[in-house]
Motif scaffolding. Sequence first.
Motif, PDB file in Angstrom:
ATOM      1  N   PHE A 147       0.829  -1.209   0.000  1.00 48.28           N
ATOM      2  CA  PHE A 147       0.000   0.000   0.000  1.00 48.28           C
ATOM      3  C   PHE A 147       0.859   1.252   0.000  1.00 48.28           C
ATOM      4  CE2 PHE A 147      -1.649   3.398   2.741  1.00 48.28           C
ATOM      5  CZ  PHE A 147      -2.743   3.808   2.000  1.00 48.28           C
ATOM      6  N   VAL A 148       1.876   1.290   0.846  1.00 46.68           N
ATOM      7  CA  VAL A 148       2.729   2.483   0.952  1.00 46.68           C
ATOM      8  C   VAL A 148       3.495   2.715  -0.343  1.00 46.68           C
ATOM      9  CG1 VAL A 148       4.798   3.398   2.071  1.00 46.68           C
ATOM     10  CG2 VAL A 148       2.942   2.468   3.456  1.00 46.68           C
ATOM     11  N   LEU A 149       4.047   1.648  -0.913  1.00 50.09           N
ATOM     12  CA  LEU A 149       4.799   1.807  -2.160  1.00 50.09           C
ATOM     13  C   LEU A 149       3.885   2.287  -3.285  1.00 50.09           C
ATOM     14  CD1 LEU A 149       7.152  -1.319  -2.040  1.00 50.09           C
ATOM     15  CD2 LEU A 149       7.697   1.065  -1.475  1.00 50.09           C
ATOM     16  N   ALA A 150       2.664   1.772  -3.319  1.00 46.12           N
ATOM     17  CA  ALA A 150       1.700   2.231  -4.331  1.00 46.12           C
ATOM     18  C   ALA A 150       1.360   3.704  -4.104  1.00 46.12           C
ATOM     19  CB  ALA A 150       0.441   1.375  -4.289  1.00 46.12           C
ATOM     20  N   ARG A 151       1.183   4.091  -2.837  1.00 46.67           N
ATOM     21  CA  ARG A 151       0.915   5.502  -2.512  1.00 46.67           C
ATOM     22  C   ARG A 151       2.049   6.390  -2.998  1.00 46.67           C
ATOM     23  NH1 ARG A 151       2.143   7.159   3.442  1.00 46.67           N
ATOM     24  NH2 ARG A 151       4.220   6.833   2.502  1.00 46.67           N
ATOM     25  N   ASN A 152       3.281   5.984  -2.727  1.00 47.78           N
ATOM     26  CA  ASN A 152       4.427   6.803  -3.126  1.00 47.78           C
ATOM     27  C   ASN A 152       4.539   6.914  -4.642  1.00 47.78           C
ATOM     28  OD1 ASN A 152       4.926   7.063  -0.432  1.00 47.78           O
ATOM     29  ND2 ASN A 152       6.803   5.836  -0.403  1.00 47.78           N
ATOM     30  N   ARG A 153       4.220   5.824  -5.345  1.00 49.30           N
ATOM     31  CA  ARG A 153       4.286   5.877  -6.814  1.00 49.30           C
ATOM     32  C   ARG A 153       3.251   6.827  -7.389  1.00 49.30           C
ATOM     33  NH1 ARG A 153       5.340   0.223  -6.318  1.00 49.30           N
ATOM     34  NH2 ARG A 153       3.123  -0.246  -6.546  1.00 49.30           N
ATOM     35  N   ARG A 154       2.136   6.995  -6.677  1.00 55.94           N
ATOM     36  CA  ARG A 154       1.078   7.889  -7.179  1.00 55.94           C
ATOM     37  C   ARG A 154       1.393   9.366  -6.926  1.00 55.94           C
ATOM     38  NH1 ARG A 154      -2.304   3.959  -4.777  1.00 55.94           N
ATOM     39  NH2 ARG A 154      -2.615   5.336  -2.982  1.00 55.94           N
ATOM     40  N   LEU A 155       2.331   9.634  -6.043  1.00 60.01           N
ATOM     41  CA  LEU A 155       2.625  11.026  -5.715  1.00 60.01           C
ATOM     42  C   LEU A 155       3.240  11.744  -6.908  1.00 60.01           C
ATOM     43  CD1 LEU A 155       4.127  10.693  -2.119  1.00 60.01           C
ATOM     44  CD2 LEU A 155       1.858  11.520  -2.745  1.00 60.01           C
ATOM     45  N   VAL A 156       2.778  12.938  -7.159  1.00 57.65           N
ATOM     46  CA  VAL A 156       3.304  13.758  -8.260  1.00 57.65           C
ATOM     47  C   VAL A 156       3.801  15.079  -7.669  1.00 57.65           C
ATOM     48  CG1 VAL A 156       2.770  14.943 -10.412  1.00 57.65           C
ATOM     49  CG2 VAL A 156       1.707  12.735  -9.913  1.00 57.65           C
ATOM     50  N   PRO A 157       5.067  15.428  -7.869  1.00 59.11           N
ATOM     51  CA  PRO A 157       5.557  16.696  -7.339  1.00 59.11           C
ATOM     52  C   PRO A 157       4.737  17.861  -7.890  1.00 59.11           C
ATOM     53  CG  PRO A 157       7.381  15.340  -8.089  1.00 59.11           C
ATOM     54  CD  PRO A 157       6.125  14.674  -8.568  1.00 59.11           C
TER      55      PRO A 157
END
Length: 327
Positions: free
Chosen positions: A22-32
């Motif tokens: 879940f955390v890795l998926a969350r981080n991949r979705r983050l867009v600066p």
Amino acid sequence: MSLFPWSVWLAAVLLAIVYVRFVLARNRRLVPPPVLGRDGQPIPEHSLDLSDGEAVSCLAVGPSAPAGTLLLIPGADGIKETFRFQIPVLAARYRVLCATLRSHFAPGDTLDRMVDDATELADRFDAGRLILVGQSLGGAIAMRFAVRHPERVQALVLINTLARVGYEHVGLNRTLLAPLAMATTRYLPTWLGRSLARRWSRLEVWIFDASPGSERVIDYALWTGPRTVPASVSSARVDRLEATDLRPQLGAIQAPTLVLKGPRDHYVPPVWAREVASLIPGARYEEVSGTGHCSHVSMPGSFNRCLTAWLDEVVEAATAAGIEDVE
């Protein structure tokens, strides 16, 4: 006899796996957040295809008659958005180029691979002599660029930089907490990561500092920087520098150089920046009061005033001497 039955251990492992995914998926979705221009609108991005097939995102912005060309080089996080507080200010007078650092390396690639990338970026936009502005690892790339291509360098600005990777400052102090600070920032729920980051700021651990702008660094860590870049990628970039020591080469740099330092930086100690300044002939050392490793993020007003005042001085001196930038 085990304190907990095997079913409890199995459930704990499965929950840990689910949480990590879940955390890795969350981080991949983050867009600066986008870099905004002086009009408040996002600056259009370009895609730069490097010679080995890697594609990186870049920005090219500035007035039609610039005072010079700045090439901004990010640190190990590698994202161009790290300069989001500088680009709109600098682009009022200068042509500004900035690209995200590459994420992939071939076996045998050295720091020069990223120097070559910077050269390709400059060539893509037909830039002549450059003012290189490098932050942290980006400063090492800029120094190596100046050694390899002195004819293309008008000036250097080195921000919280390092000429080699060392660990002699690591001891029973706050630096040992850096890996823990990295992990809590990247992998905990945002509300908890932010709460702990405030404590890391008070301890001045990793990229955090106790400056009045510490919340900007926390926002950077949670939304713009480390969370959006896998640790393996930033580590691979640093590994390119770990294999070399730039200090013996710095005496060959003849371009005017400004070394900007956050005195609260315990991640890359101030003594390293002073050493760099002492080895580059005529280099000027200045501190951005109250800041740490991310001076350009935590106190952008003070940082930008130091940077633009020095840039104006260098450009005016070159103009007075009759030296023109060649585009």
